[in-house]
Design an enzyme around this catalytic site. Sequence first.
Site, PDB file in Angstrom:
ATOM      1  N   GLU A 160       0.660 -17.044   3.802  1.00  0.00           N
ATOM      2  CA  GLU A 160      -0.361 -16.558   4.730  1.00  0.00           C
ATOM      3  C   GLU A 160      -0.420 -17.379   6.014  1.00  0.00           C
ATOM      4  O   GLU A 160      -0.705 -16.840   7.093  1.00  0.00           O
ATOM      5  CB  GLU A 160      -1.741 -16.560   4.055  1.00  0.00           C
ATOM      6  CG  GLU A 160      -1.920 -15.526   2.953  1.00  0.00           C
ATOM      7  CD  GLU A 160      -1.332 -15.956   1.615  1.00  0.00           C
ATOM      8  OE1 GLU A 160      -0.867 -17.112   1.499  1.00  0.00           O
ATOM      9  OE2 GLU A 160      -1.327 -15.140   0.673  1.00  0.00           O
ATOM     10  N   SER A 203       0.889  -1.161   0.000  1.00  0.00           N
ATOM     11  CA  SER A 203       0.000   0.000   0.000  1.00  0.00           C
ATOM     12  C   SER A 203       0.929   1.214   0.000  1.00  0.00           C
ATOM     13  O   SER A 203       2.007   1.161   0.597  1.00  0.00           O
ATOM     14  CB  SER A 203      -0.856  -0.020   1.270  1.00  0.00           C
ATOM     15  OG  SER A 203      -1.337   1.268   1.551  1.00  0.00           O
ATOM     16  N   PHE A 258      -7.193 -14.891   0.357  1.00  0.00           N
ATOM     17  CA  PHE A 258      -6.050 -15.778   0.626  1.00  0.00           C
ATOM     18  C   PHE A 258      -5.785 -15.872   2.127  1.00  0.00           C
ATOM     19  O   PHE A 258      -5.500 -16.952   2.658  1.00  0.00           O
ATOM     20  CB  PHE A 258      -4.797 -15.275  -0.097  1.00  0.00           C
ATOM     21  CG  PHE A 258      -5.031 -14.942  -1.554  1.00  0.00           C
ATOM     22  CD1 PHE A 258      -6.037 -15.585  -2.275  1.00  0.00           C
ATOM     23  CD2 PHE A 258      -4.272 -13.992  -2.199  1.00  0.00           C
ATOM     24  CE1 PHE A 258      -6.266 -15.278  -3.612  1.00  0.00           C
ATOM     25  CE2 PHE A 258      -4.497 -13.680  -3.535  1.00  0.00           C
ATOM     26  CZ  PHE A 258      -5.499 -14.315  -4.245  1.00  0.00           C
TER      27      PHE A 258
END
Lengths: 318, 281
Positions: free
Chosen positions: A55, A34, A80
Amino acid sequence: MTEIKTMRDVFIEGVYRRMFGDDRIFFLSADFGSPKLDKLREDFSDRFINVGIAEQNLVNVATGLALEGFTVYAYAIAPFLTMRAYEQIRNNLSLLSQTRQVNVNVIGVGAGLSYDVSGPTHHCLEDIIIMRALPNMHVFSPSDWRLTEKFVDYSVTVKKPKYLRFDAKPLPAIYKETADIDLRKGFCEIAGGEKVCLVSTGFMTHKALNVAQRLKGEGINVGLIDVFLLKPLDEDRFFETVKKYELLISLEEAFVNKGGLDGLVSSIVGNRGSRIRLKRMGLKDEYSFSQGSRDYLHRLNALDEESLIGNIREGLRS
Amino acid sequence: MSENKTDNKSLFFRSLEDKALWVREETLNIHRIAQQTRLASSLSAVEIFVVLYYGGLLKFDPSDVLWEGRDRFIISKGHGSISLYPILADVGYFDRQELSRVCTDESLLGGIPDAIIPGYETMNGSLGHGLGVACGIAIALKRMKSDKKVFVLLGDGELYEGSVWEAAMFAGEHKLDNLIAIVDNNRICMLDYCSKILNMEPLEDKFRVQRWQVDRVDGHNVGMLHSALTRLKDDTGGRPKVLIADTVKGRGVPSLETDSLSHIKSLKPEEIDRIIAGMKS
């Protein structure tokens, strides 16, 4: 015109500011970024970890840090993170937090259909349902960046595992200010109505707001409730708010009839013996390979404003 | 002087062997009342537990289970740690009476140990979680400038879980030299020998390539276990460490030691009596 922002940037900015005064915060990412994260990972390189596209390990490492008292953010793409690492979330956050303090904030970006053209692997239509199923988890599904900004404080002070469901797209604010909003109540009655009330979460609150405003122009007052904390929700106050209506229309970018927002509303109303009707609007029980914008996908699934207005008119007639 | 030291050392190891014998007997006694317990998996790890708890390798305080100064021990192969119950009771984590009511109504101790039991740090019923959680703890301890260590017990069958290798890569990359994994390499999964399912050998290479320091010993030899674990614990060379402990599944029970299905086998009370009598003779 209100400023358009992404929830993730606003939230990360808030965490970033908090990290200056709180050295017990770690921010972990599964190789997901981001613009605002760039600053955080540069200025707090000792407390930012990119675990890689992994993850399961993201949640496990976050758990270990949280067991030692750290406040942890575990950041990745929503489908995910919630579905590949579901058992890690279940065992190490939901379950373990019943005996130990585990303040892990699982941040999934890409709620609902917000990754529209990326297709069904990136659509996240199950997360509300499966996260609501987990005891001890708090489930935050904001409709705008101002609520998201306010949640930074909650994420630090409420020492429970949480799932934060963020939209991927930049969106305008719905709330002018949030000082009076009680996050722990879990919802806000944005507009009061007469017979029908829309109950929405996340991005769909934007659609619901447009619909309510359009109908108001025709002299039809439709209620609108934005549910932002799906778990725990103050169910008694919610019922007190909705009991005056004849019809509730739940609205979500998620599968319906599986225990999402519609299931939440249904059980609150049903458990109190109420006869208020519920119309469930969301995605039907199949995946979509259709290519196109979010608006196009909404039209295909009767989640566009015209379909919503049609449902409201039908509700008013019956 | 040197002879005295040798004598003391052999006496010390003898005492650990005696403890291991006692733990095996107690584990069998637990299995007598709780047939659901995974006996064979628990018997392979006996010496590992004994060396850690009685060999001075783990720092712990049963009167303050979350004492900051403790070494963390994550038992990732939770099902195969029924043999830790008698040890935890013996060192004072809970009343010894609990050992006689495992898996009964309202008992503290169940068929698979979890974080509700004093002495257990994490949820252990599902395999493949412990190493990643241990990595997070290891990072936290480094951040807090703690010199305490994180031990993790893994089963060799557990190494089939992909999440273990996500964590192994992570630990190597982050140079977690306060992390010591122990693989209880008993060579048998639930249905067969690991070598016949997916052969992981040479196991050392799989860790070395992820930048781990590797050692391998006979996992039933308390002396070798003790010196290897002491060496690994004291090493601060910038690499996570793993001890592959070659063990025998069902160790101490001849019928289990040679049975590829030992994981799911239970023993009748009379068999348990016979085995315990044999151990004492």
